[in-house]
Design a protein around this motif. Structure first.
Motif, PDB file in Angstrom:
ATOM      1  N   GLY A  33       0.796  -1.158  -0.025  1.00  0.00           N
ATOM      2  CA  GLY A  33      -0.013   0.051   0.091  1.00  0.00           C
ATOM      3  C   GLY A  33       0.804   1.408  -0.076  1.00  0.00           C
ATOM      4  O   GLY A  33       0.171   2.261  -0.605  1.00  0.00           O
ATOM      5  N   THR A  49       2.102  -7.686   5.906  1.00  0.00           N
ATOM      6  CA  THR A  49       0.604  -7.363   5.754  1.00  0.00           C
ATOM      7  C   THR A  49      -0.203  -7.992   6.925  1.00  0.00           C
ATOM      8  O   THR A  49       0.398  -9.142   7.591  1.00  0.00           O
ATOM      9  CB  THR A  49       0.205  -8.209   4.419  1.00  0.00           C
ATOM     10  OG1 THR A  49      -1.207  -7.604   4.520  1.00  0.00           O
ATOM     11  CG2 THR A  49       0.374  -9.375   4.306  1.00  0.00           C
ATOM     12  N   ARG A  50      -1.331  -7.336   7.127  1.00  0.00           N
ATOM     13  CA  ARG A  50      -2.080  -7.813   8.345  1.00  0.00           C
ATOM     14  C   ARG A  50      -3.363  -7.813   7.993  1.00  0.00           C
ATOM     15  O   ARG A  50      -4.389  -8.504   8.749  1.00  0.00           O
ATOM     16  CB  ARG A  50      -1.992  -6.489   9.615  1.00  0.00           C
ATOM     17  CG  ARG A  50      -2.166  -6.915  10.778  1.00  0.00           C
ATOM     18  CD  ARG A  50      -1.744  -6.060  11.943  1.00  0.00           C
ATOM     19  NE  ARG A  50      -2.615  -5.118  12.240  1.00  0.00           N
ATOM     20  CZ  ARG A  50      -3.990  -5.408  12.949  1.00  0.00           C
ATOM     21  NH1 ARG A  50      -4.295  -6.573  13.349  1.00  0.00           N
ATOM     22  NH2 ARG A  50      -4.829  -4.270  13.160  1.00  0.00           N
ATOM     23  N   TYR A  51      -3.716  -7.299   6.898  1.00  0.00           N
ATOM     24  CA  TYR A  51      -5.195  -7.469   6.225  1.00  0.00           C
ATOM     25  C   TYR A  51      -5.242  -8.336   5.234  1.00  0.00           C
ATOM     26  O   TYR A  51      -6.697  -8.577   4.926  1.00  0.00           O
ATOM     27  CB  TYR A  51      -5.614  -5.988   6.038  1.00  0.00           C
ATOM     28  CG  TYR A  51      -5.822  -5.111   7.051  1.00  0.00           C
ATOM     29  CD1 TYR A  51      -6.810  -4.881   7.627  1.00  0.00           C
ATOM     30  CD2 TYR A  51      -4.780  -4.528   7.835  1.00  0.00           C
ATOM     31  CE1 TYR A  51      -7.164  -4.066   8.660  1.00  0.00           C
ATOM     32  CE2 TYR A  51      -4.612  -3.999   8.955  1.00  0.00           C
ATOM     33  CZ  TYR A  51      -6.053  -3.544   9.471  1.00  0.00           C
ATOM     34  OH  TYR A  51      -6.352  -2.548  10.696  1.00  0.00           O
ATOM     35  N   ASP A  54       4.720   4.352   5.056  1.00  0.00           N
ATOM     36  CA  ASP A  54       3.705   3.596   4.850  1.00  0.00           C
ATOM     37  C   ASP A  54       2.288   4.178   4.234  1.00  0.00           C
ATOM     38  O   ASP A  54       2.235   5.311   4.495  1.00  0.00           O
ATOM     39  CB  ASP A  54       3.257   2.464   5.765  1.00  0.00           C
ATOM     40  CG  ASP A  54       2.652   1.190   5.743  1.00  0.00           C
ATOM     41  OD1 ASP A  54       2.117   1.089   4.731  1.00  0.00           O
ATOM     42  OD2 ASP A  54       2.341   0.520   6.913  1.00  0.00           O
ATOM     43  N   ASP A  55       1.312   3.718   4.090  1.00  0.00           N
ATOM     44  CA  ASP A  55       0.199   4.397   3.576  1.00  0.00           C
ATOM     45  C   ASP A  55      -0.795   4.689   4.535  1.00  0.00           C
ATOM     46  O   ASP A  55      -1.360   5.902   4.773  1.00  0.00           O
ATOM     47  CB  ASP A  55      -0.701   3.484   2.568  1.00  0.00           C
ATOM     48  CG  ASP A  55      -0.936   2.033   3.136  1.00  0.00           C
ATOM     49  OD1 ASP A  55      -0.453   1.787   3.997  1.00  0.00           O
ATOM     50  OD2 ASP A  55      -1.483   1.379   2.305  1.00  0.00           O
ATOM     51  N   ASP A  76      -3.237   2.595  11.217  1.00  0.00           N
ATOM     52  CA  ASP A  76      -4.565   2.344  11.784  1.00  0.00           C
ATOM     53  C   ASP A  76      -4.581   1.828  13.198  1.00  0.00           C
ATOM     54  O   ASP A  76      -4.478   2.945  14.068  1.00  0.00           O
ATOM     55  CB  ASP A  76      -5.446   1.213  11.132  1.00  0.00           C
ATOM     56  CG  ASP A  76      -6.970   1.104  11.283  1.00  0.00           C
ATOM     57  OD1 ASP A  76      -7.083   1.215  12.369  1.00  0.00           O
ATOM     58  OD2 ASP A  76      -7.525   0.334  10.500  1.00  0.00           O
ATOM     59  N   GLY A 131      -1.981   0.530  14.377  1.00  0.00           N
ATOM     60  CA  GLY A 131      -0.483   0.476  14.392  1.00  0.00           C
ATOM     61  C   GLY A 131       0.090  -0.686  14.782  1.00  0.00           C
ATOM     62  O   GLY A 131       1.556  -0.659  15.107  1.00  0.00           O
ATOM     63  N   THR A 166       0.964  -3.071  12.505  1.00  0.00           N
ATOM     64  CA  THR A 166       1.876  -3.505  11.516  1.00  0.00           C
ATOM     65  C   THR A 166       3.279  -2.404  11.751  1.00  0.00           C
ATOM     66  O   THR A 166       4.318  -2.869  11.866  1.00  0.00           O
ATOM     67  CB  THR A 166       1.352  -2.890  10.235  1.00  0.00           C
ATOM     68  OG1 THR A 166       0.081  -3.899  10.207  1.00  0.00           O
ATOM     69  CG2 THR A 166       2.256  -3.349   9.126  1.00  0.00           C
ATOM     70  N   ARG A 173      -6.438   0.173  -5.802  1.00  0.00           N
ATOM     71  CA  ARG A 173      -5.052   0.964  -5.256  1.00  0.00           C
ATOM     72  C   ARG A 173      -4.787   1.988  -6.103  1.00  0.00           C
ATOM     73  O   ARG A 173      -4.194   2.988  -5.556  1.00  0.00           O
ATOM     74  CB  ARG A 173      -4.113  -0.225  -5.350  1.00  0.00           C
ATOM     75  CG  ARG A 173      -3.968  -1.057  -4.141  1.00  0.00           C
ATOM     76  CD  ARG A 173      -2.681  -1.915  -4.118  1.00  0.00           C
ATOM     77  NE  ARG A 173      -2.922  -3.224  -3.349  1.00  0.00           N
ATOM     78  CZ  ARG A 173      -2.819  -3.216  -2.123  1.00  0.00           C
ATOM     79  NH1 ARG A 173      -2.360  -2.078  -1.268  1.00  0.00           N
ATOM     80  NH2 ARG A 173      -2.887  -4.480  -1.318  1.00  0.00           N
TER      81      ARG A 173
HETATM   82  O1  LIG Z   1      -2.130  -0.044  11.804  1.00  0.00           O
HETATM   83  P1  LIG Z   1      -2.644  -1.332  11.267  1.00  0.00           P
HETATM   84  O2  LIG Z   1      -3.905  -1.724  11.620  1.00  0.00           O
HETATM   85  O3  LIG Z   1      -1.626  -2.387  11.605  1.00  0.00           O
HETATM   86  O4  LIG Z   1      -2.778  -1.469   9.753  1.00  0.00           O
HETATM   87  C1  LIG Z   1      -1.654  -0.835   9.027  1.00  0.00           C
HETATM   88  C2  LIG Z   1      -1.243  -1.412   7.802  1.00  0.00           C
HETATM   89  O5  LIG Z   1      -2.271  -1.999   7.072  1.00  0.00           O
HETATM   90  C3  LIG Z   1      -1.757  -1.816   5.748  1.00  0.00           C
HETATM   91  O6  LIG Z   1      -1.284  -3.065   5.127  1.00  0.00           O
HETATM   92  P2  LIG Z   1      -2.143  -4.159   4.646  1.00  0.00           P
HETATM   93  O7  LIG Z   1      -2.309  -5.501   5.874  1.00  0.00           O
HETATM   94  O8  LIG Z   1      -3.526  -3.624   3.975  1.00  0.00           O
HETATM   95  O9  LIG Z   1      -1.229  -4.725   3.609  1.00  0.00           O
HETATM   96  P3  LIG Z   1      -1.029  -4.193   2.033  1.00  0.00           P
HETATM   97  O10 LIG Z   1      -0.268  -2.568   2.140  1.00  0.00           O
HETATM   98  O11 LIG Z   1      -0.276  -5.076   1.269  1.00  0.00           O
HETATM   99  O12 LIG Z   1      -2.410  -4.065   1.301  1.00  0.00           O
HETATM  100  C4  LIG Z   1      -0.974  -0.675   5.767  1.00  0.00           C
HETATM  101  O13 LIG Z   1       0.007  -0.679   4.694  1.00  0.00           O
HETATM  102  C5  LIG Z   1      -0.449  -0.806   7.043  1.00  0.00           C
HETATM  103  O14 LIG Z   1       1.097  -1.425   6.863  1.00  0.00           O
END
Ligand SMILES: O=P(O)(O)OC[C@H]1O[C@H](OP(=O)(O)OP(=O)(O)O)[C@H](O)[C@@H]1O
Ligand SMILES: Nc1nc2[nH]cnc2c(=O)[nH]1
Length: 185
Positions: A52, A76-78, A106-107, A110, A112, A114, A173
């Motif tokens: 992202g 990734t967490r999502y 990072d994008d 949320d 935090g 990750t 995206r």
């Molecule tokens: O603050 P958190 O609740 O931990 O979430 C934030 C994370 O979620 C997104 O990654 P995602 O898991 O969606 O992976 P991607 O960038 O590959 O889509 C984003 O890039 C952050 O790293």
């Protein structure tokens, strides 16, 4: 769930930040980062978080005066969905982070979790100083205590957001704006 449909999702979403607002925010963040690293003794490691963070990272890097070295990681967490799990690692940095200043790019901040895990890994790798730039930060009280994001582009509401690097089930995206799903969708 039926096949994800981006056009349908857009009809169930609000436009939160148009491209012009995001580009202006990125310019401001670039200036803040330049001021921060003005006295740095060595080029910081500009560490993009895939996937992202790519759009933010590309635009931000082109606006920076600071001379950096570039690397990327994937955490990734999502996992292509709209709810988080434990952090899963894809690739890690190729550069040796020992003794380096590291700027994590990072994008979204949320909860935090990750970014916390990434900071911890950078510290374990011996980074001298670790800082974070995020395109957006979600407004809620559920962020990991003690996590500090140094540079933030814009705030977003406590809803699932996508566009400008962030996905809706891996779609959207490359939308040039940030959208948020309406509550209950
Ligand atoms: O603050 P958190 O609740 O931990 O979430 C934030 C994370 O979620 C997104 O990654 P995602 O898991 O969606 O992976 P991607 O960038 O590959 O889509 C984003 O890039 C952050 O790293
Ligand atoms: N696309 C997207 N990824 C996220 N990762 C953590 N929160 C979010 C979110 O709201 N949208």
């Amino acid at each position: 769930m039926s096949e994800p449909n981006l056009q349908k999702a857009l009809t169930q979403s609000d436009l939160i930040h148009p491209r012009s607002v995001l580009l202006a925010a990125i310019e401001r963040v670039a200036q803040e980062i330049d001021a921060f690293y003005a006295d740095a003794e060595q080029p910081p490691v500009f560490l993009t978080v895939l996937n992202g963070g790519v759009m933010f990272s590309g635009l931000l890097s082109l606006s920076l005066q600071t001379r950096c070295v570039f690397d990327s990681i994937h955490a990734t967490r999502y996992r292509s969905g709209t709810s988080g799990h434990e952090v899963t690692w894809g690739k890690w940095a190729k550069l040796d982070l020992k003794g380096r200043d590291v700027l994590i790019v990072d994008d979204i901040l949320d909860e935090g979790r990750t970014l916390s895990a990434i900071v911890q890994r950078c510290q374990e790798a011996g980074a001298r100083r670790v800082n974070i730039a995020a395109l957006c930060a979600k407004r809620h009280g559920r962020c990991v205590p003690g996590l500090h994001v140094d540079f933030v582009g814009v705030e977003v509401p406590d809803r699932y957001v996508y566009g400008f690097g962030m996905d809706y089930y891996e779609l959207g995206r490359n939308l040039p704006a940030i959208y948020a799903l309406k509550d209950g969708v």
